[in-house]
Motif scaffolding. Structure first.
Motif, PDB file in Angstrom:
ATOM      1  N   MET A   1      32.066  17.464  26.062  1.00 20.13           N
ATOM      2  CA  MET A   1      32.363  18.566  26.952  1.00 20.13           C
ATOM      3  C   MET A   1      32.595  19.819  26.116  1.00 20.13           C
ATOM      4  SD  MET A   1      35.252  18.758  29.883  1.00 20.13           S
ATOM      5  CE  MET A   1      36.713  19.323  29.070  1.00 20.13           C
ATOM      6  N   ALA A   2      31.969  20.900  26.497  1.00 18.51           N
ATOM      7  CA  ALA A   2      32.102  22.168  25.784  1.00 18.51           C
ATOM      8  C   ALA A   2      33.437  22.814  26.134  1.00 18.51           C
ATOM      9  CB  ALA A   2      30.963  23.097  26.145  1.00 18.51           C
ATOM     10  N   GLN A   3      34.043  23.407  25.144  1.00 17.45           N
ATOM     11  CA  GLN A   3      35.334  24.050  25.346  1.00 17.45           C
ATOM     12  C   GLN A   3      35.117  25.474  25.859  1.00 17.45           C
ATOM     13  OE1 GLN A   3      37.711  24.256  21.801  1.00 17.45           O
ATOM     14  NE2 GLN A   3      39.552  23.760  22.953  1.00 17.45           N
ATOM     15  N   ALA A   4      35.906  25.864  26.867  1.00 13.73           N
ATOM     16  CA  ALA A   4      35.787  27.201  27.451  1.00 13.73           C
ATOM     17  C   ALA A   4      36.722  28.158  26.719  1.00 13.73           C
ATOM     18  CB  ALA A   4      36.137  27.150  28.929  1.00 13.73           C
ATOM     19  N   PHE A   5      36.251  29.382  26.544  1.00 14.77           N
ATOM     20  CA  PHE A   5      37.025  30.404  25.844  1.00 14.77           C
ATOM     21  C   PHE A   5      37.167  31.633  26.737  1.00 14.77           C
ATOM     22  CE2 PHE A   5      35.323  27.860  22.410  1.00 14.77           C
ATOM     23  CZ  PHE A   5      36.390  27.781  21.520  1.00 14.77           C
ATOM     24  N   ASP A   6      38.321  32.280  26.639  1.00  9.84           N
ATOM     25  CA  ASP A   6      38.553  33.547  27.334  1.00  9.84           C
ATOM     26  C   ASP A   6      38.818  34.600  26.259  1.00  9.84           C
ATOM     27  OD1 ASP A   6      39.073  35.567  29.108  1.00  9.84           O
ATOM     28  OD2 ASP A   6      41.128  34.914  29.528  1.00  9.84           O
ATOM     29  N   PHE A   7      37.818  35.412  25.996  1.00  8.97           N
ATOM     30  CA  PHE A   7      37.891  36.380  24.907  1.00  8.97           C
ATOM     31  C   PHE A   7      38.366  37.752  25.348  1.00  8.97           C
ATOM     32  CE2 PHE A   7      34.451  33.572  23.077  1.00  8.97           C
ATOM     33  CZ  PHE A   7      35.284  32.992  22.137  1.00  8.97           C
ATOM     34  N   THR A   8      38.927  37.882  26.537  1.00  4.37           N
ATOM     35  CA  THR A   8      39.352  39.194  27.042  1.00  4.37           C
ATOM     36  C   THR A   8      40.364  39.842  26.101  1.00  4.37           C
ATOM     37  OG1 THR A   8      39.016  38.382  29.278  1.00  4.37           O
ATOM     38  CG2 THR A   8      40.316  40.391  29.030  1.00  4.37           C
ATOM     39  N   ARG A   9      41.384  39.097  25.719  1.00  5.23           N
ATOM     40  CA  ARG A   9      42.423  39.626  24.826  1.00  5.23           C
ATOM     41  C   ARG A   9      41.845  40.019  23.463  1.00  5.23           C
ATOM     42  NH1 ARG A   9      45.329  37.309  21.019  1.00  5.23           N
ATOM     43  NH2 ARG A   9      47.315  38.198  20.454  1.00  5.23           N
ATOM     44  N   LEU A  10      40.955  39.188  22.954  1.00  4.17           N
ATOM     45  CA  LEU A  10      40.361  39.452  21.641  1.00  4.17           C
ATOM     46  C   LEU A  10      39.429  40.668  21.688  1.00  4.17           C
ATOM     47  CD1 LEU A  10      40.283  38.510  18.754  1.00  4.17           C
ATOM     48  CD2 LEU A  10      38.499  36.902  19.368  1.00  4.17           C
ATOM     49  N   ARG A  11      38.711  40.850  22.780  1.00  2.00           N
ATOM     50  CA  ARG A  11      37.859  42.041  22.913  1.00  2.00           C
ATOM     51  C   ARG A  11      38.710  43.306  22.951  1.00  2.00           C
ATOM     52  NH1 ARG A  11      34.855  38.581  26.526  1.00  2.00           N
ATOM     53  NH2 ARG A  11      32.909  38.012  25.519  1.00  2.00           N
ATOM     54  N   ARG A  12      39.827  43.246  23.668  1.00  5.60           N
ATOM     55  CA  ARG A  12      40.733  44.400  23.703  1.00  5.60           C
ATOM     56  C   ARG A  12      41.305  44.686  22.316  1.00  5.60           C
ATOM     57  NH1 ARG A  12      43.663  42.532  29.173  1.00  5.60           N
ATOM     58  NH2 ARG A  12      42.066  43.269  30.604  1.00  5.60           N
ATOM     59  N   LEU A  13      41.636  43.622  21.588  1.00  5.59           N
ATOM     60  CA  LEU A  13      42.177  43.783  20.240  1.00  5.59           C
ATOM     61  C   LEU A  13      41.162  44.441  19.314  1.00  5.59           C
ATOM     62  CD1 LEU A  13      44.613  43.213  18.405  1.00  5.59           C
ATOM     63  CD2 LEU A  13      43.568  41.007  17.877  1.00  5.59           C
ATOM     64  N   THR A  14      39.885  44.084  19.443  1.00  2.62           N
ATOM     65  CA  THR A  14      38.869  44.718  18.587  1.00  2.62           C
ATOM     66  C   THR A  14      38.690  46.189  18.946  1.00  2.62           C
ATOM     67  OG1 THR A  14      37.077  43.929  20.021  1.00  2.62           O
ATOM     68  CG2 THR A  14      37.620  42.572  18.096  1.00  2.62           C
TER      69      THR A  14
ATOM     70  N   SER B   1      42.836  30.491  19.523  1.00  2.00           N
ATOM     71  CA  SER B   1      43.864  30.645  20.547  1.00  2.00           C
ATOM     72  C   SER B   1      43.284  31.101  21.884  1.00  2.00           C
ATOM     73  CB  SER B   1      44.952  31.619  20.087  1.00  2.00           C
ATOM     74  OG  SER B   1      44.445  32.923  20.004  1.00  2.00           O
ATOM     75  N   ALA B   2      42.017  31.504  21.904  1.00  2.00           N
ATOM     76  CA  ALA B   2      41.367  31.908  23.151  1.00  2.00           C
ATOM     77  C   ALA B   2      40.851  30.705  23.940  1.00  2.00           C
ATOM     78  CB  ALA B   2      40.226  32.871  22.858  1.00  2.00           C
ATOM     79  N   ALA B   3      40.919  29.525  23.355  1.00  2.00           N
ATOM     80  CA  ALA B   3      40.469  28.319  24.054  1.00  2.00           C
ATOM     81  C   ALA B   3      41.370  28.060  25.253  1.00  2.00           C
ATOM     82  CB  ALA B   3      40.473  27.123  23.114  1.00  2.00           C
ATOM     83  N   SER B   4      40.769  27.606  26.332  1.00  2.00           N
ATOM     84  CA  SER B   4      41.550  27.412  27.566  1.00  2.00           C
ATOM     85  C   SER B   4      42.243  26.060  27.611  1.00  2.00           C
ATOM     86  CB  SER B   4      40.641  27.574  28.785  1.00  2.00           C
ATOM     87  OG  SER B   4      39.604  26.615  28.725  1.00  2.00           O
ATOM     88  N   THR B   5      41.864  25.123  26.777  1.00  2.00           N
ATOM     89  CA  THR B   5      42.435  23.773  26.831  1.00  2.00           C
ATOM     90  C   THR B   5      43.249  23.470  25.573  1.00  2.00           C
ATOM     91  OG1 THR B   5      40.408  22.890  25.890  1.00  2.00           O
ATOM     92  CG2 THR B   5      40.577  22.909  28.297  1.00  2.00           C
ATOM     93  N   LEU B   6      44.268  24.254  25.306  1.00  2.00           N
ATOM     94  CA  LEU B   6      45.120  24.020  24.142  1.00  2.00           C
ATOM     95  C   LEU B   6      46.369  23.255  24.571  1.00  2.00           C
ATOM     96  CD1 LEU B   6      45.041  27.467  22.299  1.00  2.00           C
ATOM     97  CD2 LEU B   6      43.923  25.369  21.613  1.00  2.00           C
ATOM     98  N   THR B   7      46.759  22.304  23.746  1.00  2.00           N
ATOM     99  CA  THR B   7      47.996  21.581  24.013  1.00  2.00           C
ATOM    100  C   THR B   7      49.177  22.423  23.529  1.00  2.00           C
ATOM    101  OG1 THR B   7      47.995  20.454  21.873  1.00  2.00           O
ATOM    102  CG2 THR B   7      46.797  19.383  23.693  1.00  2.00           C
ATOM    103  N   ALA B   8      50.375  22.012  23.886  1.00  2.00           N
ATOM    104  CA  ALA B   8      51.573  22.748  23.476  1.00  2.00           C
ATOM    105  C   ALA B   8      51.733  22.734  21.959  1.00  2.00           C
ATOM    106  CB  ALA B   8      52.808  22.153  24.140  1.00  2.00           C
ATOM    107  N   ASP B   9      51.399  21.610  21.327  1.00  2.00           N
ATOM    108  CA  ASP B   9      51.503  21.540  19.860  1.00  2.00           C
ATOM    109  C   ASP B   9      50.505  22.472  19.186  1.00  2.00           C
ATOM    110  OD1 ASP B   9      53.545  19.688  19.954  1.00  2.00           O
ATOM    111  OD2 ASP B   9      52.176  17.956  19.847  1.00  2.00           O
ATOM    112  N   GLU B  10      49.299  22.548  19.717  1.00  2.00           N
ATOM    113  CA  GLU B  10      48.296  23.447  19.142  1.00  2.00           C
ATOM    114  C   GLU B  10      48.713  24.906  19.323  1.00  2.00           C
ATOM    115  OE1 GLU B  10      44.219  20.812  19.811  1.00  2.00           O
ATOM    116  OE2 GLU B  10      44.957  22.117  21.422  1.00  2.00           O
ATOM    117  N   GLN B  11      49.281  25.231  20.476  1.00  2.00           N
ATOM    118  CA  GLN B  11      49.758  26.593  20.708  1.00  2.00           C
ATOM    119  C   GLN B  11      50.893  26.940  19.750  1.00  2.00           C
ATOM    120  OE1 GLN B  11      50.793  26.657  24.841  1.00  2.00           O
ATOM    121  NE2 GLN B  11      48.697  27.107  25.509  1.00  2.00           N
ATOM    122  N   ASN B  12      51.805  25.995  19.516  1.00  2.00           N
ATOM    123  CA  ASN B  12      52.905  26.240  18.579  1.00  2.00           C
ATOM    124  C   ASN B  12      52.396  26.422  17.152  1.00  2.00           C
ATOM    125  OD1 ASN B  12      54.932  26.221  20.476  1.00  2.00           O
ATOM    126  ND2 ASN B  12      55.324  24.029  20.272  1.00  2.00           N
TER     127      ASN B  12
END
Length: 151
Positions: free
Chosen positions: A1-14, A76-87
């Motif tokens: 399964m392909a991982q979904a990304f939301d790059f909105t925050r990263l585009r704003r940062l650039t 960090s833009a991945a939509s399926t991060l666990t709590a440990d990965e986020q930490n």
């Protein structure tokens, strides 16, 4: 399964980085102009050569640091991060922010403690501006490349 990304925050940062780069370029051009007016031409060339050589030596570490920051932001833009990965990503982000803050403080203290000679002050200011410009350029380049690969 392909991982979904939301790059909105990263585009704003650039975009924010691009605005900051423009501001830093204006500061660099202004300081170079003032330096050229105040200092004899013999020491201008020597200072510029020293700045370029030091900046070339700093390029690779800055590039590696910016690329690792961009990789972390893309991860960090991945939509399926666990709590440990986020930490883990948050810890890396905090460490990176501390390093960037320490570098900023280093340049401020170095500027205040350095001799008042104009060529030395120009070199310090130019290295500061060029280092941060280089970081933002490398970060934006790496982030856009990674977003293209992942998206």
């Amino acid at each position: 399964m392909a991982q979904a990304f939301d790059f909105t925050r990263l585009r704003r940062l650039t975009v924010i980085h691009a605005v900051v780069q423009l501001f830093l370029l204006i500061l660099l051009a202004g300081s170079a102009y003032l330096f050229l007016i105040r200092v004899p031409s013999a020491s201008v060339l020597g200072s510029i050569v020293r700045v370029v050589v030091i900046q070339l030596a700093l390029f690779y570490p800055i590039y590696r640091f910016a690329t690792s920051d961009a990789e972390r932001e893309v991860a960090s833009a991945a939509s399926t991060l666990t709590a440990d990965e986020q930490n883990a990503l948050r810890r890396k982000r905090v460490f990176s922010d501390i390093v960037k803050g320490a570098i900023f403080i280093f340049f401020v203290v170095f500027t205040l403690r350095a001799p008042g000679a104009a060529p030395v002050q120009f070199m310090i200011l130019s290295l500061f501006l060029l280092s941060y410009l280089c970081y933002f350029q490398c970060f934006n380049h790496a982030a856009k490349r990674l977003m293209k690969e992942k998206g």
